[in-house]
Design an enzyme around this catalytic site. Structure first.
Site, PDB file in Angstrom:
ATOM      1  CG  ASP A  92      -2.066  -0.903   1.197  1.00  0.00           C
ATOM      2  OD1 ASP A  92      -2.338  -1.447   0.120  1.00  0.00           O
ATOM      3  OD2 ASP A  92      -2.726  -1.078   2.241  1.00  0.00           O
ATOM      4  NE  ARG A  97      -4.150  -1.462  -4.526  1.00  0.00           N
ATOM      5  CZ  ARG A  97      -3.866  -1.806  -3.260  1.00  0.00           C
ATOM      6  NH1 ARG A  97      -3.655  -0.892  -2.333  1.00  0.00           N
ATOM      7  NH2 ARG A  97      -3.769  -3.074  -2.933  1.00  0.00           N
TER       8      ARG A  97
HETATM    9  P1  FDA Z   1     -14.278   9.234  -5.034  1.00  0.00           P
HETATM   10  O1  FDA Z   1     -13.906   9.337  -3.596  1.00  0.00           O
HETATM   11  O2  FDA Z   1     -14.359  10.486  -5.827  1.00  0.00           O
HETATM   12  O3  FDA Z   1     -15.646   8.462  -5.127  1.00  0.00           O
HETATM   13  C1  FDA Z   1     -16.386   8.265  -6.320  1.00  0.00           C
HETATM   14  C2  FDA Z   1     -17.711   7.602  -5.982  1.00  0.00           C
HETATM   15  O4  FDA Z   1     -17.478   6.312  -5.414  1.00  0.00           O
HETATM   16  C3  FDA Z   1     -18.539   8.325  -4.950  1.00  0.00           C
HETATM   17  O5  FDA Z   1     -19.351   9.318  -5.529  1.00  0.00           O
HETATM   18  C4  FDA Z   1     -19.307   7.186  -4.334  1.00  0.00           C
HETATM   19  O6  FDA Z   1     -20.376   6.826  -5.170  1.00  0.00           O
HETATM   20  C5  FDA Z   1     -18.332   6.069  -4.322  1.00  0.00           C
HETATM   21  N1  FDA Z   1     -17.524   6.043  -3.079  1.00  0.00           N
HETATM   22  C6  FDA Z   1     -16.230   6.395  -2.992  1.00  0.00           C
HETATM   23  N2  FDA Z   1     -15.767   6.258  -1.722  1.00  0.00           N
HETATM   24  C7  FDA Z   1     -16.800   5.827  -1.008  1.00  0.00           C
HETATM   25  C8  FDA Z   1     -16.951   5.509   0.357  1.00  0.00           C
HETATM   26  N3  FDA Z   1     -15.935   5.631   1.234  1.00  0.00           N
HETATM   27  N4  FDA Z   1     -18.162   5.088   0.754  1.00  0.00           N
HETATM   28  C9  FDA Z   1     -19.199   4.961  -0.116  1.00  0.00           C
HETATM   29  N5  FDA Z   1     -19.095   5.264  -1.433  1.00  0.00           N
HETATM   30  C10 FDA Z   1     -17.935   5.692  -1.868  1.00  0.00           C
HETATM   31  N6  FDA Z   1      -5.341   5.181  -0.981  1.00  0.00           N
HETATM   32  C11 FDA Z   1      -4.044   5.401  -0.642  1.00  0.00           C
HETATM   33  O7  FDA Z   1      -3.674   6.547  -0.341  1.00  0.00           O
HETATM   34  N7  FDA Z   1      -3.147   4.352  -0.606  1.00  0.00           N
HETATM   35  C12 FDA Z   1      -3.514   3.095  -0.939  1.00  0.00           C
HETATM   36  O8  FDA Z   1      -2.661   2.185  -0.902  1.00  0.00           O
HETATM   37  C13 FDA Z   1      -4.860   2.860  -1.325  1.00  0.00           C
HETATM   38  N8  FDA Z   1      -5.288   1.604  -1.664  1.00  0.00           N
HETATM   39  C14 FDA Z   1      -6.554   1.450  -2.200  1.00  0.00           C
HETATM   40  C15 FDA Z   1      -6.944   0.210  -2.674  1.00  0.00           C
HETATM   41  C16 FDA Z   1      -8.173   0.079  -3.294  1.00  0.00           C
HETATM   42  C17 FDA Z   1      -8.562  -1.255  -3.845  1.00  0.00           C
HETATM   43  C18 FDA Z   1      -9.052   1.204  -3.427  1.00  0.00           C
HETATM   44  C19 FDA Z   1     -10.365   1.100  -4.123  1.00  0.00           C
HETATM   45  C20 FDA Z   1      -8.688   2.411  -2.901  1.00  0.00           C
HETATM   46  C21 FDA Z   1      -7.450   2.552  -2.272  1.00  0.00           C
HETATM   47  N9  FDA Z   1      -7.073   3.763  -1.715  1.00  0.00           N
HETATM   48  C22 FDA Z   1      -5.763   3.949  -1.332  1.00  0.00           C
HETATM   49  C23 FDA Z   1      -8.081   4.822  -1.473  1.00  0.00           C
HETATM   50  C24 FDA Z   1      -8.162   5.834  -2.604  1.00  0.00           C
HETATM   51  O9  FDA Z   1      -6.990   6.604  -2.637  1.00  0.00           O
HETATM   52  C25 FDA Z   1      -9.377   6.759  -2.446  1.00  0.00           C
HETATM   53  O10 FDA Z   1      -9.270   7.481  -1.257  1.00  0.00           O
HETATM   54  C26 FDA Z   1     -10.716   6.026  -2.455  1.00  0.00           C
HETATM   55  O11 FDA Z   1     -10.718   4.956  -3.341  1.00  0.00           O
HETATM   56  C27 FDA Z   1     -11.829   6.971  -2.877  1.00  0.00           C
HETATM   57  O12 FDA Z   1     -11.592   7.455  -4.176  1.00  0.00           O
HETATM   58  P2  FDA Z   1     -12.444   7.003  -5.448  1.00  0.00           P
HETATM   59  O13 FDA Z   1     -11.482   6.851  -6.571  1.00  0.00           O
HETATM   60  O14 FDA Z   1     -13.249   5.822  -5.142  1.00  0.00           O
HETATM   61  O15 FDA Z   1     -13.293   8.278  -5.840  1.00  0.00           O
END
Ligand code: FDA
Length: 309
Positions: free
Chosen positions: A137, A187
């Site tokens: 991570d 990732r």
């Molecule tokens: P965004 O937050 O803009 O969300 C888009 C949409 O997704 C929202 O409108 C909602 O519909 C849905 N959604 C998103 N988050 C949600 C929540 N918490 N609850 C409910 N719905 C939600 N970060 C990091 O700094 N280091 C790492 O190693 C990782 N590893 C990692 C692994 C995996 C498999 C994922 C999916 C994410 C990470 N992250 C991470 C976290 C990442 O950086 C980020 O903070 C979250 O994924 C939220 O960003 P989104 O891209 O989902 O978009």
């Protein structure tokens, strides 16, 4: 407004006094359980079995981070060794069906980089024995250089070790170019920590645009992109960019409990989808980052807190 709430929650996620209050509150199990598989290795194995039965793949995270205690770092390594053995025995690890995600600050990075490398090596060996892989991570920006250096060292012996890049960092597009080579599992996520303007984009639009630029680099490269986002627009763009790639040369990743129907939809359409499954007792920092991402989650959390107090 959303940005301010996010900054406050992210600051609280690193505050031990707030942690004591929240972690000590009689929270209903449903709040934590929505995002965390449970506290025990049995819970992790059970969640993995359920998800893989539904055609999904898994990356398991033994919760914990930021330790300054050598004993605690060693306990975390042992927890991963036990988990990997259990996954292997249950036939869930083979072919990378279930792999593990490791935070280097949980295995000694803040004590001594060499300790973190040795710890990660022990986990990589156990993963190899079980027939699967490890992804490191990425944590806050003070650790980026060290984490990428440890990734580089680990890959000399374990070339399938995955890394994570965060599109909110200014440096990431260039890191993507360096890491888009054959065999490199990367990732790409937006980034979940509180970062200053000097190193990271601050607005959602800038972070999203950077994500697309980085994704283009990874998808055009020879590596194995892992598209970690729940954002419907980014998932659609990834699908478009991947259309010339052979199946099995990239995957989608989403967090346990977030957009589960979308996870199943993508898998049913023939995509590889990996669900990141956290388990363990130290859920506080992880839960706070999920709350910071979405005010609606905060309302859910505060309601549950009020109803149990
Ligand atoms: P965004 O937050 O803009 O969300 C888009 C949409 O997704 C929202 O409108 C909602 O519909 C849905 N959604 C998103 N988050 C949600 C929540 N918490 N609850 C409910 N719905 C939600 N970060 C990091 O700094 N280091 C790492 O190693 C990782 N590893 C990692 C692994 C995996 C498999 C994922 C999916 C994410 C990470 N992250 C991470 C976290 C990442 O950086 C980020 O903070 C979250 O994924 C939220 O960003 P989104 O891209 O989902 O978009």
């Amino acid at each position: 407004m959303h940005g301010t709430i996010r900054q406050v929650i992210l600051a609280a996620s690193r505050n031990r006094a707030v942690e004591r209050v929240v972690a000590g509150a009689p929270l209903s199990r449903s709040v934590v359980r929505r995002f965390v598989a449970g506290e025990l290795v049995d819970d992790a194995v059970r969640a993995t079995r359920e998800l893989t039965t539904n055609g999904l793949t898994v990356s398991l995270d033994h919760l914990g981070e930021d330790t300054l205690d050598i004993g605690q770092a060693d306990a975390t390594v042992k927890a991963y060794l036990t988990l990997l053995q259990r996954l292997g025995e249950a036939g869930l690890a083979g072919g990378g069906r279930a792999e593990v995600s490791v935070k280097l600050t949980a295995v000694g990075q803040a004590i001594d980089e060499k300790l973190a490398l040795d710890s990660a090596r022990r986990i990589c060996e156990a993963a190899r024995n079980a027939g699967t892989t490890v992804t490191l991570d990425m944590e806050d920006s003070s650790t980026t250089d060290s984490t990428l250096e440890i990734l580089r060292e680990l890959r000399l012996d374990f070339p399938d070790t995955g890394g994570v890049l965060q599109s909110y960092l200014h440096r990431t597009e260039s890191d993507c170019r360096e890491l888009a080579h054959a065999g490199s599992r990367i990732r790409l996520c937006k980034g979940a920590y509180k970062e200053p303007e000097s190193v990271a984009y601050q607005s959602d639009q800038e972070v999203d645009r950077a994500y697309v630029r980085c994704l283009k680099v990874l998808m055009a490269g020879e590596g194995y992109p892992m598209v970690a986002s729940h954002d419907p627009r980014l998932v659609a763009i990834a699908g478009h960019l991947a259309k010339d790639r052979a199946p099995g040369t990239y995957e989608y990743q989403m967090l346990y409990g977030i957009r589960p129907a979308e996870q199943r939809r993508l898998a049913a359409a023939g995509e590889t989808v990996r669900v990141y499954v956290p388990y363990g007792e130290q859920w506080y920092g992880y839960l706070m980052r999920r709350l910071a991402e979405r005010p609606a989650n905060l309302t859910f959390f505060l309601r549950a807190l009020a109803s149990t107090s």
